[in-house]
Scaffold this motif. Structure first.
Motif, short mmCIF file in Angstrom:
data_model
loop_
_atom_site.label_atom_id
_atom_site.label_comp_id
_atom_site.label_asym_id
_atom_site.label_seq_id
_atom_site.Cartn_x
_atom_site.Cartn_y
_atom_site.Cartn_z
N THR A 49 -32.19 -3.63 33.00
CA THR A 49 -33.52 -4.02 33.49
C THR A 49 -33.45 -4.42 34.96
O THR A 49 -34.32 -4.05 35.76
CB THR A 49 -34.07 -5.18 32.66
OG1 THR A 49 -34.13 -4.78 31.28
CG2 THR A 49 -35.45 -5.58 33.12
N THR A 67 -36.57 0.50 41.84
CA THR A 67 -37.97 0.68 42.22
C THR A 67 -38.41 -0.26 43.34
O THR A 67 -39.37 0.04 44.05
CB THR A 67 -38.89 0.45 41.01
OG1 THR A 67 -38.62 -0.85 40.44
CG2 THR A 67 -38.64 1.50 39.94
N ARG A 76 -30.49 8.89 24.69
CA ARG A 76 -31.82 8.30 24.55
C ARG A 76 -32.16 7.43 25.75
O ARG A 76 -33.30 7.42 26.23
CB ARG A 76 -31.87 7.47 23.26
CG ARG A 76 -33.13 6.66 23.08
CD ARG A 76 -33.03 5.75 21.87
NE ARG A 76 -31.91 4.83 21.97
CZ ARG A 76 -31.94 3.69 22.67
NH1 ARG A 76 -33.01 3.38 23.38
NH2 ARG A 76 -30.90 2.89 22.70
N GLU A 77 -31.18 6.68 26.25
CA GLU A 77 -31.43 5.77 27.37
C GLU A 77 -31.73 6.52 28.66
O GLU A 77 -32.49 6.03 29.49
CB GLU A 77 -30.24 4.83 27.56
CG GLU A 77 -30.10 3.78 26.48
CD GLU A 77 -29.05 2.74 26.82
OE1 GLU A 77 -28.15 3.08 27.62
OE2 GLU A 77 -29.13 1.63 26.29
N ASP A 135 -38.64 7.91 32.02
CA ASP A 135 -40.07 7.84 31.67
C ASP A 135 -40.64 6.44 31.78
O ASP A 135 -41.72 6.24 32.35
CB ASP A 135 -40.28 8.37 30.25
CG ASP A 135 -40.01 9.87 30.15
OD1 ASP A 135 -40.01 10.52 31.22
OD2 ASP A 135 -39.80 10.37 29.04
N ARG A 136 -39.93 5.45 31.20
CA ARG A 136 -40.49 4.11 31.09
C ARG A 136 -40.12 3.19 32.25
O ARG A 136 -40.92 2.37 32.67
CB ARG A 136 -40.03 3.46 29.78
CG ARG A 136 -40.50 4.19 28.53
CD ARG A 136 -40.09 3.44 27.29
NE ARG A 136 -40.47 4.14 26.07
CZ ARG A 136 -40.23 3.69 24.85
NH1 ARG A 136 -39.59 2.53 24.68
NH2 ARG A 136 -40.61 4.39 23.80
N VAL A 137 -38.90 3.33 32.73
CA VAL A 137 -38.43 2.40 33.75
C VAL A 137 -38.84 2.86 35.15
O VAL A 137 -39.52 2.15 35.89
CB VAL A 137 -36.91 2.22 33.66
CG1 VAL A 137 -36.41 1.33 34.78
CG2 VAL A 137 -36.52 1.63 32.30
N ARG A 145 -33.44 9.31 28.95
CA ARG A 145 -34.85 9.69 28.91
C ARG A 145 -35.77 8.48 29.08
O ARG A 145 -36.77 8.53 29.81
CB ARG A 145 -35.15 10.37 27.57
CG ARG A 145 -36.56 10.95 27.49
CD ARG A 145 -36.70 12.12 28.43
NE ARG A 145 -38.09 12.50 28.62
CZ ARG A 145 -38.49 13.50 29.39
NH1 ARG A 145 -37.59 14.20 30.07
NH2 ARG A 145 -39.75 13.80 29.51
N GLU A 146 -35.42 7.37 28.43
CA GLU A 146 -36.23 6.17 28.56
C GLU A 146 -36.22 5.63 29.98
O GLU A 146 -37.25 5.16 30.49
CB GLU A 146 -35.74 5.09 27.59
CG GLU A 146 -36.08 5.35 26.14
CD GLU A 146 -35.68 4.20 25.23
OE1 GLU A 146 -35.07 3.24 25.74
OE2 GLU A 146 -35.96 4.28 24.04
N PHE A 147 -35.08 5.72 30.65
CA PHE A 147 -34.98 5.23 32.03
C PHE A 147 -35.89 6.05 32.95
O PHE A 147 -36.54 5.51 33.84
CB PHE A 147 -33.53 5.31 32.50
CG PHE A 147 -33.27 4.62 33.81
CD1 PHE A 147 -33.04 3.26 33.85
CD2 PHE A 147 -33.25 5.33 34.99
CE1 PHE A 147 -32.81 2.61 35.06
CE2 PHE A 147 -33.01 4.70 36.20
CZ PHE A 147 -32.78 3.34 36.23
N GLY A 183 -40.56 5.92 35.95
CA GLY A 183 -41.90 6.50 35.96
C GLY A 183 -42.06 7.49 37.10
O GLY A 183 -41.17 7.67 37.94
#
Length: 441
Positions: free
Chosen positions: A174, A181, A198-199, A205-207, A201-203, A209
């Protein structure tokens, strides 16, 4: 076609090899393969292509002898047999390009996002040389980070190399995401070494962006890939960062994590027969880590700088384990995340008293250094007296400094927590406000 487009096309065509030296597998043993017929053309670290058809894969040259080379394949030896062809591909190089910004690539410079990727006009070796230390600039100006604690008490300056030391589950990813950013830079290069798929893709899309990806290049090697690929991930990302530095850009390099880079190197080194004498790590680990870190830092002349944030996984918060110990000696500062702080719900869980920025005192004015020193002093006094205070053994008035620390600690602890984006001036004003009541005591 524009001149730049023609140059790119010419470079792509020049990189295509029309003929390859071919060897043959003569032995498969212990995760490595022995190849004959390439001893006179292959060099240490070169890439080869092993097998044919469905079993084709890459490999890296580990050892050379007069008649045989030893190759570590990308993946296990399953499906390989004696006599399979091995093609010599040449040196490990990539050709970064400005069009790579916003993209996700693998350690070989191949796109992972399903879109075509064009290489640049200059090919670079993955294991580049650090800049001559006598020609480097000094560390640059203080950078805005978006986090109060890193704007003030632990400043990050241009060209600085900072270690982020943390165990699992204490907010390391985090914090790295917030720096990706929020920290000032023209281009961000992120090495995701050995991450879960998985991490990744999440990083993205979600982190990060869409907004964060506009200035970011991600080099990813997931945990299921071979140690050759995972080790190569950090080198590829650093090579990309050097490309943009040489173009005059200010680059932020994030590596998650150096520990997994070292673990990948350990697997490769053990396959080469190197002994594991450094608490399970081979002796070459120290040089491998320091040579990677030294490639970051201030540039020369008109080039930019590479500001590096390198994460280190410390099991059980053991700062004396080999990788953490090596990193502390080569970096310009370290940020320690503490599990106990995370468990009581304060994020980022930075243990300020165990963290240090070697950019100080030069990165702050005399007034700012006085504020930083006062805050650290009071936090240190409270830390030394905390057990006595919680046990009810301290009587108010026994020590004026302890009384001040007890008064200010809740405000300072809240100050260290995550906040909305603010600049350095606002961060210092808020820190001074936390300390202001003490002047009246």
């Amino acid at each position: 076609m524009s001149g730049l487009g023609f140059d790119r096309l010419t470079s792509e065509i020049a990189a295509v090899k029309s003929a390859f030296a071919i060897g043959r597998i003569v032995e498969v043993s212990g995760g490595t393969i022995s190849v004959s017929g390439l001893s006179k053309v292959a060099a240490q670290g070169d890439l080869v292509e092993i097998g044919r058809g469905a079993t084709v894969r890459r490999g890296e040259v580990l050892q050379l002898s007069q008649d045989i080379i030893t190759v570590l394949p990308d993946g296990g030896p399953e499906g390989l047999s004696i006599g399979n062809p091995v093609a010599h591909l040449g040196q490990s190089e990539i050709a970064p390009d400005i069009s790579w910004v916003g993209r996700v690539i693998d350690p070989f410079g191949t796109p992972l996002d399903g879109k075509p990727l064009v290489g640049g006009t200059v090919r670079r070796k993955l294991r580049g040389e650090p800049i001559n230390p006598t020609e480097r600039r000094a560390l640059g100006a203080r950078l805005e980070t978006g986090l109060a604690v890193l704007n003030t008490l632990l400043p990050v300056v241009r060209g600085q190399r900072v270690g982020l030391f943390a165990g699992s589950g204490v907010g390391k990813s985090t914090l790295l995401a917030k720096l990706a950013t929020g920290l000032q830079a023209d281009v961000v290069v992120i090495a995701m070494v050995g991450e879960r798929g998985r991490e990744v893709r999440e990083f993205i899309d979600r982190v990060l962006g869409p907004e964060g990806m506009r200035r970011t290049i991600i080099v990813a090697a997931t945990s299921d890939q071979s140690p050759m690929v995972r080790r190569r991930c950090a080198w590829t990302a650093m090579t990309v960062a050097e490309h943009f530095r040489d173009l005059g850009r200010q680059v932020l390099f994030l590596a998650d994590s150096v520990t997994r880079f070292a673990e990948a190197h350990r697997e490769v080194a053990l396959a080469m027969g190197e002994p594991s004498s450094l608490r399970g790590f081979p002796p070459s680990t120290s040089h491998m880590i320091t040579s990677l870190c030294e490639r970051a830092g201030p540039g020369v002349g008109d080039s930019g700088d590479i500001t590096a944030i390198l994460s280190v996984l410390v099991a059980g918060s053991d700062m004396e384990e080999p990788i953490a110990d090596i990193m502390r000696g080569v970096l310009d500062g370290h940020i320690v995340l503490d599990r106990q702080i995370a468990e009581r719900g304060r994020f980022p869980a930075i243990d300020l008293l165990r963290s240090v920025s070697r950019a100080l005192p030069h990165a702050a004015s005399n007034e700012e250094n006085a504020i930083i020193g006062r805050a650290r002093q009071l936090l240190g006094v409270f830390d030394r007296s905390e057990m006595m205070i919680q046990a009810g053994l301290y009587a108010k008035g026994s020590d004026p400094l302890v009384d001040e620390a007890i008064t200010v600690w809740p405000k300072l602890d809240a100050y260290l927590a995550e906040s909305e984006y603010e600049n350095t001036g606002e961060s210092f004003a808020r820190l001074e406000k936390c300390l202001r009541p003490l002047e009246a005591i």
